[in-house]
Design an enzyme around this catalytic site. Sequence first.
Site, PDB file in Angstrom:
ATOM      1  N   TYR A 197      31.316 107.059 -97.619  1.00  0.00           N
ATOM      2  CA  TYR A 197      30.764 106.422 -98.812  1.00  0.00           C
ATOM      3  C   TYR A 197      31.565 106.762-100.072  1.00  0.00           C
ATOM      4  CZ  TYR A 197      26.334 104.672 -96.875  1.00  0.00           C
ATOM      5  OH  TYR A 197      25.379 103.971 -96.197  1.00  0.00           O
ATOM      6  N   LYS A 216      30.945 111.569 -84.013  1.00  0.00           N
ATOM      7  CA  LYS A 216      31.779 110.715 -83.159  1.00  0.00           C
ATOM      8  C   LYS A 216      33.067 111.500 -82.899  1.00  0.00           C
ATOM      9  CE  LYS A 216      32.628 106.730 -81.114  1.00  0.00           C
ATOM     10  NZ  LYS A 216      31.840 106.151 -79.993  1.00  0.00           N
ATOM     11  N   ASP A 227      26.777 106.848 -80.850  1.00  0.00           N
ATOM     12  CA  ASP A 227      26.389 105.648 -80.084  1.00  0.00           C
ATOM     13  C   ASP A 227      25.290 105.992 -79.082  1.00  0.00           C
ATOM     14  OD1 ASP A 227      28.330 107.198 -78.791  1.00  0.00           O
ATOM     15  OD2 ASP A 227      29.477 105.499 -78.030  1.00  0.00           O
ATOM     16  N   ASP A 278      22.464 106.897 -92.367  1.00  0.00           N
ATOM     17  CA  ASP A 278      21.935 105.646 -92.916  1.00  0.00           C
ATOM     18  C   ASP A 278      21.482 104.739 -91.777  1.00  0.00           C
ATOM     19  OD1 ASP A 278      21.455 103.583 -94.861  1.00  0.00           O
ATOM     20  OD2 ASP A 278      23.321 102.635 -94.211  1.00  0.00           O
ATOM     21  N   ASP A 281      17.328 103.877 -90.209  1.00  0.00           N
ATOM     22  CA  ASP A 281      16.706 102.549 -90.125  1.00  0.00           C
ATOM     23  C   ASP A 281      16.195 102.285 -88.703  1.00  0.00           C
ATOM     24  OD1 ASP A 281      17.344 101.977 -92.844  1.00  0.00           O
ATOM     25  OD2 ASP A 281      17.733  99.870 -92.352  1.00  0.00           O
TER      26      ASP A 281
HETATM   27  C1  IPM Z   1      19.886 103.629 -98.339  1.00  0.00           C
HETATM   28  C2  IPM Z   1      20.696 102.393 -98.667  1.00  0.00           C
HETATM   29  C3  IPM Z   1      21.900 102.783 -99.493  1.00  0.00           C
HETATM   30  C4  IPM Z   1      22.784 103.647 -98.606  1.00  0.00           C
HETATM   31  C5  IPM Z   1      22.727 101.627-100.086  1.00  0.00           C
HETATM   32  C6  IPM Z   1      21.889 100.624-100.803  1.00  0.00           C
HETATM   33  C7  IPM Z   1      23.779 102.172-101.022  1.00  0.00           C
HETATM   34  O1  IPM Z   1      21.011 101.690 -97.529  1.00  0.00           O
HETATM   35  O2  IPM Z   1      19.447 104.324 -99.273  1.00  0.00           O
HETATM   36  O3  IPM Z   1      19.662 103.891 -97.157  1.00  0.00           O
HETATM   37  O4  IPM Z   1      23.527 103.125 -97.773  1.00  0.00           O
HETATM   38  O5  IPM Z   1      22.708 104.871 -98.760  1.00  0.00           O
HETATM   39 MN    MN Z   2      20.021 102.421 -95.737  1.00  0.00          MN
END
Ligand code: IPM
Ligand code: MN
Length: 352
Positions: free
Chosen positions: A140, A186, A218, A242, A246
């Site tokens: 990032y 990884k 993975d 990240d 999710d």
């Molecule tokens: C999160 C989001 C952010 C990230 C983006 C919007 C910069 O996806 O907070 O998880 O990738 O960290």
């Molecule tokens: Mn995110």
Amino acid sequence: MYKIVSIPGDGIGPEVVAGAVSVLKQLSKKHGFDVVIEEHPFGGASYDLHGEMLTSATLEACKKCDAVLLGAVGGPKWEKLPHEHKPEAALLKIRKELELFANLRPAKVYDALIDASSLKAEVVQGTDFLVFRELTGGIYFGQPRGFDENRGWNTMVYERYEVERIARLSFEAARKRKGKVISIDKANVLEVSQFWRNVVHEIHREYADVELSDMYVDNAAMQIVRNPKQFDVIVTSNLFGDILSDIAGMITGSLGMLPSASIGTTYALYEPIHGSAPDIAGRNIANPIATIASVAMMFEHSLNKPAIAREIEAAIEATLAAGLRTADIAAPGEKTVSTTEMTEAIVRHLGA
Ligand code: IPM
Ligand code: MN
Ligand code: NAD
């Protein structure tokens, strides 16, 4: 007296932050402490007002409070801006400026929501793990970065101190949980991951009572869906954290359920893991629970009131047990409530 800076941001950000603010106000009434909530523009909302995604006034306010509460940023309106001017770049900037190097993302399944997951009830029931996502390094932030007509490039780099400090936090947390850390990388392909793995193992020598194992990212994505109960603490880099968090969102039924704490040595910021959800923004249907549960994390980590954190979690649990569902966690055909109705029910369950 607590001073909280709220930066609602874009899309559903203001809707879910309003829910969290109602909860804060109710707790202040119930327990008799004063809370001052100072709202500042951030992201696209700030750009539209001031021509800047993150003004120095907002940034300075975030440094002069007990904790920051963030909604979400981004949306189609600002998508076409150059990369460094997008709302998402402002989010990275605030994390970097406040040195919020650790993002704690707990994935805990509420019993009342077991059927809201797209996975089988017996797979998700009892899941309770905590992701330590490194938040101010990795791909990032690495240089060089950019793209031209024929090439795009980013750099994934970790310094020793960056891996050491997140590893330490994850081992400390494991000591208070089930004593098990899985580091996800990884290392079979990336040198930066081999370095990450080496450093995590070096730090592990100081925490011999904690069990450490490694997993490739993975495989980890697959294992989280196959058997999420095998995880206690996960420690991983910025990008992998990240993505994996999710995935964890769907175990709990919805992205709208997952809170987070972004912490450093000086400042702290609390934010749901989801984004600004432009597809449902402005309709009062977003799930406020991720943001309200982020306030629970704020009481735990910044305000040193773990009992209040438990009260908030219990109020969420009772509200879900009473059958209230926003659209994202409702079964097909089930009656749904709005963002404000869900908030009001949680506030009621908190009691006066
Ligand atoms: C999160 C989001 C952010 C990230 C983006 C919007 C910069 O996806 O907070 O998880 O990738 O960290
Ligand atoms: Mn995110
Ligand atoms: P998203 O998390 O905003 O939405 C993904 C899906 O989940 C959408 O269908 C959305 O409706 C649903 N969802 C998310 N939160 C919900 C909630 N509280 N209640 C009910 N449903 C919810 O991700 P996206 O669509 O990929 O991104 C939209 C924008 O948000 C982009 O600009 C992205 O960069 C930004 N974003 C910001 C953050 C942040 O500010 N921390 C995090 C992720 C994405």
